[in-house]
Design a protein around this motif. Structure first.
Motif, PDB file in Angstrom:
ATOM      1  N   MET A 175      57.556  42.023  31.794  1.00  0.00           N
ATOM      2  CA  MET A 175      58.278  41.912  33.057  1.00  0.00           C
ATOM      3  C   MET A 175      57.392  42.452  34.174  1.00  0.00           C
ATOM      4  SD  MET A 175      61.877  43.779  34.114  1.00  0.00           S
ATOM      5  CE  MET A 175      61.227  45.453  33.880  1.00  0.00           C
ATOM      6  N   HIS A 176      57.265  41.685  35.266  1.00  0.00           N
ATOM      7  CA  HIS A 176      56.441  42.122  36.390  1.00  0.00           C
ATOM      8  C   HIS A 176      57.327  42.556  37.560  1.00  0.00           C
ATOM      9  CE1 HIS A 176      52.045  40.965  35.731  1.00  0.00           C
ATOM     10  NE2 HIS A 176      52.630  40.948  34.557  1.00  0.00           N
ATOM     11  N   PRO A 177      56.853  43.519  38.338  1.00  0.00           N
ATOM     12  CA  PRO A 177      57.663  44.025  39.454  1.00  0.00           C
ATOM     13  C   PRO A 177      58.108  42.951  40.433  1.00  0.00           C
ATOM     14  CG  PRO A 177      55.834  45.509  39.035  1.00  0.00           C
ATOM     15  CD  PRO A 177      55.615  44.311  38.159  1.00  0.00           C
ATOM     16  N   ASP A 178      57.251  41.957  40.684  1.00  0.00           N
ATOM     17  CA  ASP A 178      57.624  40.961  41.695  1.00  0.00           C
ATOM     18  C   ASP A 178      58.660  39.963  41.193  1.00  0.00           C
ATOM     19  OD1 ASP A 178      55.984  39.661  39.940  1.00  0.00           O
ATOM     20  OD2 ASP A 178      54.498  39.018  41.408  1.00  0.00           O
ATOM     21  N   ASP A 179      59.064  40.066  39.938  1.00  0.00           N
ATOM     22  CA  ASP A 179      60.133  39.212  39.415  1.00  0.00           C
ATOM     23  C   ASP A 179      61.485  39.910  39.392  1.00  0.00           C
ATOM     24  OD1 ASP A 179      58.531  36.990  38.888  1.00  0.00           O
ATOM     25  OD2 ASP A 179      57.944  37.744  36.916  1.00  0.00           O
ATOM     26  N   VAL A 180      61.499  41.212  39.607  1.00  0.00           N
ATOM     27  CA  VAL A 180      62.695  42.001  39.332  1.00  0.00           C
ATOM     28  C   VAL A 180      63.785  41.811  40.390  1.00  0.00           C
ATOM     29  CG1 VAL A 180      63.589  44.365  39.176  1.00  0.00           C
ATOM     30  CG2 VAL A 180      61.492  43.731  37.964  1.00  0.00           C
ATOM     31  N   VAL A 181      63.418  41.925  41.660  1.00  0.00           N
ATOM     32  CA  VAL A 181      64.421  41.986  42.734  1.00  0.00           C
ATOM     33  C   VAL A 181      65.294  40.744  42.781  1.00  0.00           C
ATOM     34  CG1 VAL A 181      64.690  42.021  45.240  1.00  0.00           C
ATOM     35  CG2 VAL A 181      63.124  43.627  44.130  1.00  0.00           C
ATOM     36  N   LEU A 202      52.575  46.285  24.710  1.00  0.00           N
ATOM     37  CA  LEU A 202      52.094  46.589  26.059  1.00  0.00           C
ATOM     38  C   LEU A 202      53.110  47.403  26.853  1.00  0.00           C
ATOM     39  CD1 LEU A 202      50.605  43.078  26.903  1.00  0.00           C
ATOM     40  CD2 LEU A 202      49.293  45.184  26.543  1.00  0.00           C
ATOM     41  N   PHE A 203      52.602  48.235  27.770  1.00  0.00           N
ATOM     42  CA  PHE A 203      53.457  48.973  28.695  1.00  0.00           C
ATOM     43  C   PHE A 203      53.846  48.078  29.862  1.00  0.00           C
ATOM     44  CE2 PHE A 203      50.966  53.085  27.563  1.00  0.00           C
ATOM     45  CZ  PHE A 203      51.770  53.299  26.465  1.00  0.00           C
ATOM     46  N   GLU A 204      55.111  48.108  30.248  1.00  0.00           N
ATOM     47  CA  GLU A 204      55.497  47.480  31.512  1.00  0.00           C
ATOM     48  C   GLU A 204      55.187  48.431  32.658  1.00  0.00           C
ATOM     49  OE1 GLU A 204      58.838  44.220  30.170  1.00  0.00           O
ATOM     50  OE2 GLU A 204      59.574  46.124  31.005  1.00  0.00           O
ATOM     51  N   ASP A 205      55.042  47.866  33.840  1.00  0.00           N
ATOM     52  CA  ASP A 205      54.644  48.630  35.024  1.00  0.00           C
ATOM     53  C   ASP A 205      55.863  49.320  35.617  1.00  0.00           C
ATOM     54  OD1 ASP A 205      53.598  49.646  37.344  1.00  0.00           O
ATOM     55  OD2 ASP A 205      52.999  47.717  38.206  1.00  0.00           O
ATOM     56  N   VAL A 206      56.190  50.497  35.084  1.00  0.00           N
ATOM     57  CA  VAL A 206      57.387  51.213  35.524  1.00  0.00           C
ATOM     58  C   VAL A 206      57.262  51.623  36.990  1.00  0.00           C
ATOM     59  CG1 VAL A 206      58.960  53.118  35.040  1.00  0.00           C
ATOM     60  CG2 VAL A 206      57.684  52.043  33.167  1.00  0.00           C
ATOM     61  N   ALA A 207      56.092  52.100  37.387  1.00  0.00           N
ATOM     62  CA  ALA A 207      55.894  52.514  38.781  1.00  0.00           C
ATOM     63  C   ALA A 207      56.038  51.322  39.717  1.00  0.00           C
ATOM     64  CB  ALA A 207      54.523  53.164  38.945  1.00  0.00           C
ATOM     65  N   GLY A 208      55.519  50.169  39.325  1.00  0.00           N
ATOM     66  CA  GLY A 208      55.639  48.970  40.156  1.00  0.00           C
ATOM     67  C   GLY A 208      57.075  48.506  40.278  1.00  0.00           C
ATOM     68  N   VAL A 209      57.822  48.561  39.178  1.00  0.00           N
ATOM     69  CA  VAL A 209      59.242  48.195  39.208  1.00  0.00           C
ATOM     70  C   VAL A 209      60.000  49.150  40.115  1.00  0.00           C
ATOM     71  CG1 VAL A 209      61.351  48.079  37.818  1.00  0.00           C
ATOM     72  CG2 VAL A 209      59.224  47.076  36.945  1.00  0.00           C
ATOM     73  N   SER A 210      59.717  50.432  39.982  1.00  0.00           N
ATOM     74  CA  SER A 210      60.383  51.438  40.813  1.00  0.00           C
ATOM     75  C   SER A 210      60.093  51.200  42.295  1.00  0.00           C
ATOM     76  CB  SER A 210      59.928  52.832  40.387  1.00  0.00           C
ATOM     77  OG  SER A 210      60.546  53.835  41.153  1.00  0.00           O
TER      78      SER A 210
END
Length: 460
Positions: A175-181, A202-210
């Motif tokens: 999951m990428h941050p730019d897909d979340v919102v 793999l780690f998801e980008d928690v900081a990017g999602v936040s």
């Protein structure tokens, strides 16, 4: 009867002259050693757990840990009045984990042990649902996530919550941050970021999602918390990639679940749920139960369960400390990298996760380069003949036509074992190139997987 049991050969005793009971409650008793032998011999058909590279779970314990487990078999962790020191060790573990994950007030952070990360994940989700409802939420609640372990699908179904799972696209594996919102709205109770994805490690980008959710809220949108499913990564990154921000250093992260019985090194049956602050765990979810003479606050889906796993988790914490965990986990990453480099040198494989600690957990994930005359289901089947349990499976929605393999490297898996595996992979590839599976039969007809089947990804 005891004289007979002591003097006769075990395999001539009554009970071994017929098949083991399989249907209906057995009418007669057996000698203890006969019953043991029946069960012991049937279990020979199981795979060797240390050669099972599909599982994330602990498969090696030292003798001291085994002794503590054995000494704690009769301790029910829910009986806090009868076993107050076991309860105290659980509290200490919660505080230690909260400190490890940078909780603002670790000494007073609320948390609980669980039977594993699946139960802990559901507790984190329930707390998020109750917080949403307390804010005035109405209608059908939902949560947003990428490819997740099946426990989150269970959570959605059991607790009547919509799961909004973001499909993979392009060359993305997480999951990428730019897909979340785009998937969030006023009824979104949380976004679940997976820190150590089941499919690839793999780690998801928690900081990017936040950060994406920060921007959503700053623009007038809903204030949506993050729950981190750190089932496997929660006891790795703090020691091997401390620069990666994924935990309570991010104010939007309100709860985290992890498996003690995965990279925490504890035996099977140890999980942890930790909340950032007391207010993040709604008080109405905590039951104050009068039980066996004592008053006990509890927030679990299970009630009675053994205390040995928590006791042994505490043993590992105090035995290793930060320096010891760093040394042990770094050694596992070294073996992981050794395996990844060896697989790359074999030729037909393309690495999708090569075991770098800043990218993911101690796992290697690969796919085939182009057409090879065999597929990964064939390779998995051949490796099983040598005792290795490494599953092949499709990627999740969005890239479901791609097949991958993943090997999870755990405490107790050595460089020598990695070399043995590499030699067997090379041997199996050579066999498949010389003797490919017949194309006139489906794999189901020949006793294996069908190539068109989509077996479930190993989650445990």
């Amino acid at each position: 009867m005891s004289d007979t049991a002591d003097s006769d050969d075990l395999f001539a005793l009554p009970g071994l002259d017929h098949a083991a009971p399989k249907a209906g409650f057995p009418p007669q008793e057996l000698f203890a050693q006969v019953a043991y032998e029946v069960v012991h011999d049937e279990l020979l058909l199981d795979g060797v757990s240390r050669m099972n590279l599909a599982t994330f779970c602990t498969t090696w314990l030292d003798d001291s840990a085994r002794r503590l487990m054995n000494e704690s078999l009769d301790k029910n962790i829910v009986d806090k009045d009868e076993y107050p020191q076991t309860a105290e060790l659980e509290k200490r573990c919660v505080r230690m984990i909260a400190d490890l994950w940078h909780a603002p007030d670790a000494a007073n952070t609320l948390g609980t042990s669980t039977t594993g990360s699946s139960e802990a994940a559901m507790l984190g989700g329930l707390a998020a649902k109750f917080r949403w409802r307390a804010r005035g939420g109405s209608g059908t609640p939902n949560f947003v996530c990428g490819p997740v372990q099946v426990c989150w699908e269970k959570f959605a179904r059991y607790f009547d919550i919509e799961i909004r799972q973001i499909p993979l696209r392009a060359d993305r594996l997480t999951m990428h941050p730019d897909d979340v919102v785009a998937h969030c709205d006023a009824n979104t109770i949380m976004v679940v970021a997976t820190f150590g994805q089941t499919f690839t490690g793999l780690f998801e980008d928690v900081a990017g999602v936040s950060a994406a959710l920060d921007r959503l809220h700053a623009g007038g949108g809903p204030d949506i918390p993050v729950h981190v499913d750190a089932a496997s990564g929660g006891f790795l990154a703090p020691f091997t990639a401390p620069e990666v921000e994924w935990d309570f250093r991010l104010p939007r992260v309100r709860s985290i679940n992890a498996s003690g019985h995965k990279t925490g090194l504890a035996p099977l049956g140890a999980g942890w749920a930790i909340w950032r602050e007391k207010s993040d765990l709604p008080a109405e979810l905590i039951f104050d139960v009068d039980y066996l003479g004592g008053s006990m606050p509890t927030f679990n889906l299970n009630f009675s369960r053994p205390g040995g796993q928590v006791i042994t988790q505490y043993y590992w914490f105090i035995r290793l400390g930060r320096t010891g965990y760093t040394r042990v986990q770094s050694a596992i990453y070294e073996v992981t990298r050794h395996l990844a480099e060896g697989l790359s040198r074999l030729g037909p494989f393309e690495m999708m996760h090569d075991g770098r600690p800043e990218r993911g957990i101690t796992a290697v994930c690969w796919r085939l380069r182009g057409e090879q005359g065999f597929n990964l289901y064939d390779l998995s089947d051949r490796l099983r003949g040598r005792g290795w349990l490494i599953a092949a499976y499709p990627l999740p929605e969005g890239r479901e036509n791609e097949t991958i393999m993943r090997a999870v490297i755990r405490h107790g898996f050595t460089h020598d074992m990695a070399d043995l595996l590499l030699a067997d992979v090379q041997r199996c590839v050579n066999q498949l190139e010389r003797h490919p599976f017949s194309t006139s039969l489906t794999r189901a007809e020949s006793g294996g997987f069908t190539h068109s089947a989509k077996p479930a990804v190993p989650n445990a």
